[in-house]
Design a protein around this motif. Structure first.
Motif, PDB file in Angstrom:
ATOM      1  N   THR A  49       0.848  -1.185   0.000  1.00  0.00           N
ATOM      2  CA  THR A  49       0.000   0.000   0.000  1.00  0.00           C
ATOM      3  C   THR A  49       0.881   1.231   0.000  1.00  0.00           C
ATOM      4  O   THR A  49       1.813   1.337   0.810  1.00  0.00           O
ATOM      5  CB  THR A  49      -0.921   0.035   1.236  1.00  0.00           C
ATOM      6  OG1 THR A  49      -1.744  -1.128   1.241  1.00  0.00           O
ATOM      7  CG2 THR A  49      -1.794   1.274   1.218  1.00  0.00           C
ATOM      8  N   ILE A  50       0.607   2.131  -0.917  1.00  0.00           N
ATOM      9  CA  ILE A  50       1.339   3.394  -0.987  1.00  0.00           C
ATOM     10  C   ILE A  50       0.434   4.477  -0.410  1.00  0.00           C
ATOM     11  O   ILE A  50      -0.624   4.775  -0.963  1.00  0.00           O
ATOM     12  CB  ILE A  50       1.733   3.739  -2.429  1.00  0.00           C
ATOM     13  CG1 ILE A  50       2.617   2.645  -3.021  1.00  0.00           C
ATOM     14  CG2 ILE A  50       2.441   5.089  -2.474  1.00  0.00           C
ATOM     15  CD1 ILE A  50       2.903   2.838  -4.510  1.00  0.00           C
ATOM     16  N   TYR A  51       0.845   5.032   0.725  1.00  0.00           N
ATOM     17  CA  TYR A  51       0.086   6.110   1.352  1.00  0.00           C
ATOM     18  C   TYR A  51       0.644   7.449   0.863  1.00  0.00           C
ATOM     19  O   TYR A  51       1.841   7.708   0.965  1.00  0.00           O
ATOM     20  CB  TYR A  51       0.186   6.038   2.876  1.00  0.00           C
ATOM     21  CG  TYR A  51      -0.460   4.811   3.466  1.00  0.00           C
ATOM     22  CD1 TYR A  51      -1.841   4.717   3.585  1.00  0.00           C
ATOM     23  CD2 TYR A  51       0.308   3.738   3.895  1.00  0.00           C
ATOM     24  CE1 TYR A  51      -2.446   3.586   4.128  1.00  0.00           C
ATOM     25  CE2 TYR A  51      -0.276   2.601   4.436  1.00  0.00           C
ATOM     26  CZ  TYR A  51      -1.657   2.533   4.544  1.00  0.00           C
ATOM     27  OH  TYR A  51      -2.247   1.410   5.073  1.00  0.00           O
ATOM     28  N   ALA A  54       5.159  10.224  -0.016  1.00  0.00           N
ATOM     29  CA  ALA A  54       4.615   8.879  -0.165  1.00  0.00           C
ATOM     30  C   ALA A  54       5.423   7.909   0.680  1.00  0.00           C
ATOM     31  O   ALA A  54       6.646   8.033   0.802  1.00  0.00           O
ATOM     32  CB  ALA A  54       4.633   8.446  -1.632  1.00  0.00           C
ATOM     33  N   ALA A  72       5.512   3.574   1.259  1.00  0.00           N
ATOM     34  CA  ALA A  72       4.992   2.275   0.850  1.00  0.00           C
ATOM     35  C   ALA A  72       5.121   1.295   2.000  1.00  0.00           C
ATOM     36  O   ALA A  72       6.163   1.223   2.664  1.00  0.00           O
ATOM     37  CB  ALA A  72       5.753   1.763  -0.369  1.00  0.00           C
ATOM     38  N   LEU A  82       5.581   9.915  -5.214  1.00  0.00           N
ATOM     39  CA  LEU A  82       4.793   8.952  -5.976  1.00  0.00           C
ATOM     40  C   LEU A  82       5.575   8.470  -7.197  1.00  0.00           C
ATOM     41  O   LEU A  82       5.533   7.283  -7.543  1.00  0.00           O
ATOM     42  CB  LEU A  82       3.461   9.576  -6.405  1.00  0.00           C
ATOM     43  CG  LEU A  82       2.527   8.655  -7.201  1.00  0.00           C
ATOM     44  CD1 LEU A  82       2.208   7.379  -6.427  1.00  0.00           C
ATOM     45  CD2 LEU A  82       1.236   9.403  -7.562  1.00  0.00           C
ATOM     46  N   MET A  86       7.890   5.830  -6.165  1.00  0.00           N
ATOM     47  CA  MET A  86       7.205   4.561  -5.931  1.00  0.00           C
ATOM     48  C   MET A  86       6.921   3.837  -7.242  1.00  0.00           C
ATOM     49  O   MET A  86       7.058   2.617  -7.335  1.00  0.00           O
ATOM     50  CB  MET A  86       5.896   4.794  -5.163  1.00  0.00           C
ATOM     51  CG  MET A  86       6.075   5.446  -3.818  1.00  0.00           C
ATOM     52  SD  MET A  86       7.135   4.495  -2.699  1.00  0.00           S
ATOM     53  CE  MET A  86       7.951   5.822  -1.819  1.00  0.00           C
ATOM     54  N   HIS A 144       0.219  -3.435  -5.968  1.00  0.00           N
ATOM     55  CA  HIS A 144       0.158  -2.362  -4.984  1.00  0.00           C
ATOM     56  C   HIS A 144      -1.102  -1.549  -5.205  1.00  0.00           C
ATOM     57  O   HIS A 144      -1.703  -1.585  -6.274  1.00  0.00           O
ATOM     58  CB  HIS A 144       1.389  -1.455  -5.070  1.00  0.00           C
ATOM     59  CG  HIS A 144       1.519  -0.733  -6.374  1.00  0.00           C
ATOM     60  ND1 HIS A 144       2.121  -1.294  -7.480  1.00  0.00           N
ATOM     61  CD2 HIS A 144       1.135   0.517  -6.760  1.00  0.00           C
ATOM     62  CE1 HIS A 144       2.098  -0.436  -8.486  1.00  0.00           C
ATOM     63  NE2 HIS A 144       1.507   0.670  -8.066  1.00  0.00           N
ATOM     64  N   ILE A 183      -2.897   2.428  -4.099  1.00  0.00           N
ATOM     65  CA  ILE A 183      -2.612   3.776  -3.619  1.00  0.00           C
ATOM     66  C   ILE A 183      -3.733   4.226  -2.700  1.00  0.00           C
ATOM     67  O   ILE A 183      -4.914   4.139  -3.060  1.00  0.00           O
ATOM     68  CB  ILE A 183      -2.435   4.756  -4.791  1.00  0.00           C
ATOM     69  CG1 ILE A 183      -1.186   4.381  -5.605  1.00  0.00           C
ATOM     70  CG2 ILE A 183      -2.332   6.193  -4.277  1.00  0.00           C
ATOM     71  CD1 ILE A 183      -0.964   5.235  -6.825  1.00  0.00           C
TER      72      ILE A 183
END
Length: 629
Positions: free
Chosen positions: A47-49, A66, A68, A80, A83, A92, A94
């Motif tokens: 998960t990429i926050y 970002a 991950a 981003l 990533m 993945h 987002i």
């Protein structure tokens, strides 16, 4: 050749995680991340926050947008675009819900007391300050008359005349002495127990003494120090005297129901303040009581993990054999599970008395010539220090006065000269009253400090007039001197000694504004960045957990606190007003108090789910539980 360093940043400016082969892996010019597509497809989903800003507390990359996360750990930090370079075909998703928020490393409650917080917060709070709790706001007591009136209303509101009334928060230095006679005037039938603001002192009325079977003969049977720290006629017991009387009156002050309700309240309060990891220094030496704590704090729906440090004071006092002390300390690991754990090879000791009761040991006399107290007699303190020092433990030592600090530093130096140790990280805990030259000695001996900056806010004005005088009161918790000397330090609340609110602690340390609105010892103020370090990476360092939590770098646990503003960018006086949206705890997003916790997603950790506890056994154990501050 393009290489990747251990922080997950491609040299030359392109970010990449230290993955697929470990930190420091290098790829030749003919290799590319896309060439690894086959292996990436089988990798777990990440998960990429995304966030408006991420404050990492990592000097290599202080800010990002970002982060991950995979399997509860940080995979990469950057932009981003970084990533996208990193992941290629790896599964993945987002998550942009933090697009307008500021993400900081998860706040750490370095030194808090869940049981004390549970029992005080669920009592009749009548204190020197407002307490804003999930259950509502309790206003501060104005004076002794206000206290007596509010205590009387609370007593009259209870229909059962035999139901004990427990109050917490009275402070003699603010409101004057409180005695058994004062409480008997409120009620001669209902047991009344007033737990002083320090938690190191309790005043009982006649009914409470009778209900607990406490007589003058019982007090005369205490050991010499405990007897001297008791006054039966006044119904007052402090420091070791309080330890001695607690087995008699604990069932009046605590029930399993109150404990559980208070623990749940404390849990929700701390989560609302952004805490993702906490520590109890001096774990409870009662298995049924710990099981009662675990029933809440080990539960899989807990929004943070909690560790416990060995109560060295009690173990050493109970066992004459040094090897037995260490064996029993290590055996305590079996008491924990799920979201609780024993802090490995760490122990808690006590030097002098409490700052809130003005019983710390000070070099120069108090203004009224009263004297401080010792929480451990010297022979016991020195034996305990030696046992755990030789066993390689990190020691956390409660100390509040400069004379108390002399004892700690003298003992530390003696053990260093006798059995030198590298990176022992002995923690000077609280650090209320100290002398300037003691800071240099702390540095030279390799100790670190965990300070409570709320002392200045809450106490400096009153203590300038009562007890300490202006110079000593204003210079309490001299963080500025520590920073200039290069001593590492962290911040703690000692809940319930201060609100378990890291942003508020930061505000106290940065501004040093007292209750009257003045600034106490401006030269002891520190920067917002130092304060943020004090509740993140330095708090982790003080617990020997800096490789796991405290900053946002690849490989660490994905613990994050989500704020509506950056504490490093707002005006210093606005830090305490920053709102906490919620937290990410090991990759699990947990909104604030209005959000629903997802119990199924919580990593159970060592020991699995929370153990059940025997209510009858807990009720019995509360009859013999010791105070743990």
């Amino acid at each position: 050749m393009k290489t990747f360093d251990r922080r997950g940043l491609m040299k030359g400016g392109l970010a990449a995680a230290a993955l697929m082969g470990g930190a420091g892996r290098a790829f030749g010019e003919t290799s590319s991340l896309s060439d690894l597509g086959t292996s990436l497809v089988s990798s777990p989903e990440a998960t990429i926050y995304l966030a408006g800003e991420i404050v990492t507390m990592d000097p290599v990359r202080p800010s990002a947008n970002a982060v991950a996360v995979v399997n509860g750990r940080i995979l990469a930090v950057g932009s981003l675009d970084d990533m996208r370079l990193i992941f290629g075909d790896q599964p993945h998703r987002i998550d942009d819900r933090f697009g307008d928020k500021v993400v900081v490393p998860g706040f750490i409650a370095q030194h808090d007391h869940p049981v004390l917080a549970a029992l005080t917060m669920s009592s009749e709070i009548l204190s020197i300050e407002d307490w804003v709790l999930p259950s509502g706001t309790v206003r501060a007591v104005k004076d002794k008359r206000d206290f007596i009136e509010r205590l009387t209303r609370a007593a009259n509101a209870r229909s059962d005349p035999n139901e004990p009334l427990v109050s917490w928060g009275y402070h003699p230095a603010f409101y004057g002495p409180l005695t058994r006679e004062d409480l008997d005037a409120v009620s001669s039938e209902r047991p009344i127990l007033v737990w002083a603001r320090s938690c190191h002192e309790m005043i009982l009325n006649g009914a409470a003494l009778a209900a607990g079977g406490v007589t003058q003969a019982v007090v005369d049977g205490f050991d010499d120090t405990s007897r001297k720290q008791s006054n039966f006629d006044e119904g007052r017991f402090w420091e070791q005297g309080l330890f001695a009387v607690l087995p008699h009156i604990a069932p009046l002050a605590a029930t399993p129901e109150r404990l559980r309700a208070g623990l749940e309240l404390s849990r929700d309060y701390m989560h609302a303040k952004g805490i993702t990891f906490g520590n109890e220094p001096g774990g409870i030496l009662s298995k049924p009581v710990q099981d009662g704590v675990n029933a809440v704090f080990s539960s899989p729906d807990m929004p943070f993990r909690w560790s416990f440090i060995v109560d060295a004071k009690s173990l050493v006092a109970a066992h004459d054999d040094d090897a037995e002390v260490i064996a029993r300390s290590e055996a305590l690991a079996s008491w924990y599970g799920g979201m609780t754990s024993l802090a490995p090879r760490q122990a808690k000791l006590f030097s002098d008395g409490a700052i809130y009761s003005q019983l710390m040991q000070v070099r120069e006399p108090y203004l009224d010539d009263h004297h401080g107290e010792w929480m451990m007699d010297k022979a016991l303190f020195e034996r305990a220090f030696r046992i755990y020092w030789d066993a390689g433990y990190q020691l956390h030592v409660h100390v509040n006065g400069d004379a108390g600090l002399d004892r700690v530093l003298d003992t530390l130096e003696a053990n260093l000269r006798r059995n030198p140790r590298y990176d022992h990280r002995t923690v000077i805990v609280h650090f209320a009253v100290s002398a300037f030259e003691q800071v240099e000695r702390i540095r030279n001996l390799g100790a670190i400090v965990s300070g409570n900056p709320y002392y200045v806010t809450a106490l400096a004005d009153q203590y300038a007039e009562v007890g300490l005088g202006p110079a000593r009161a204003d210079a309490m918790v001299r963080l500025g001197d520590l920073s200039r000397a290069g001593v590492r330090w962290s911040l703690h609340s000692d809940m319930p000694m201060a609100p378990a609110d890291p942003l508020f602690l930061m505000w106290c340390a940065v501004n040093r504004v007292t209750a009257s609105g003045r600034v106490a010892a401006p030269d002891q103020r520190i920067s917002a960045e130092e304060a943020l370090r004090g509740v993140t990476i330095e708090a982790a360092y003080s617990l020997k957990m800096e490789s796991e939590i405290g900053s946002l770098v690849p490989g660490k646990r994905a613990n994050m606190t989500i704020l509506d503003r950056n504490p490093l960018a707002v005006a210093p006086m606005e830090i305490r007003d920053i709102a906490v949206w919620g937290t990410v705890m090991e990759g699990r997003v947990i909104p604030g108090s209005k959000g629903k916790r997802d119990a199924s997603a919580v990593p159970a950790g060592p020991g699995g789910t929370a153990p059940a506890f025997d209510r009858a056994a807990l009720r019995h154990a509360l009859n013999v539980v010791h105070a743990h501050r």
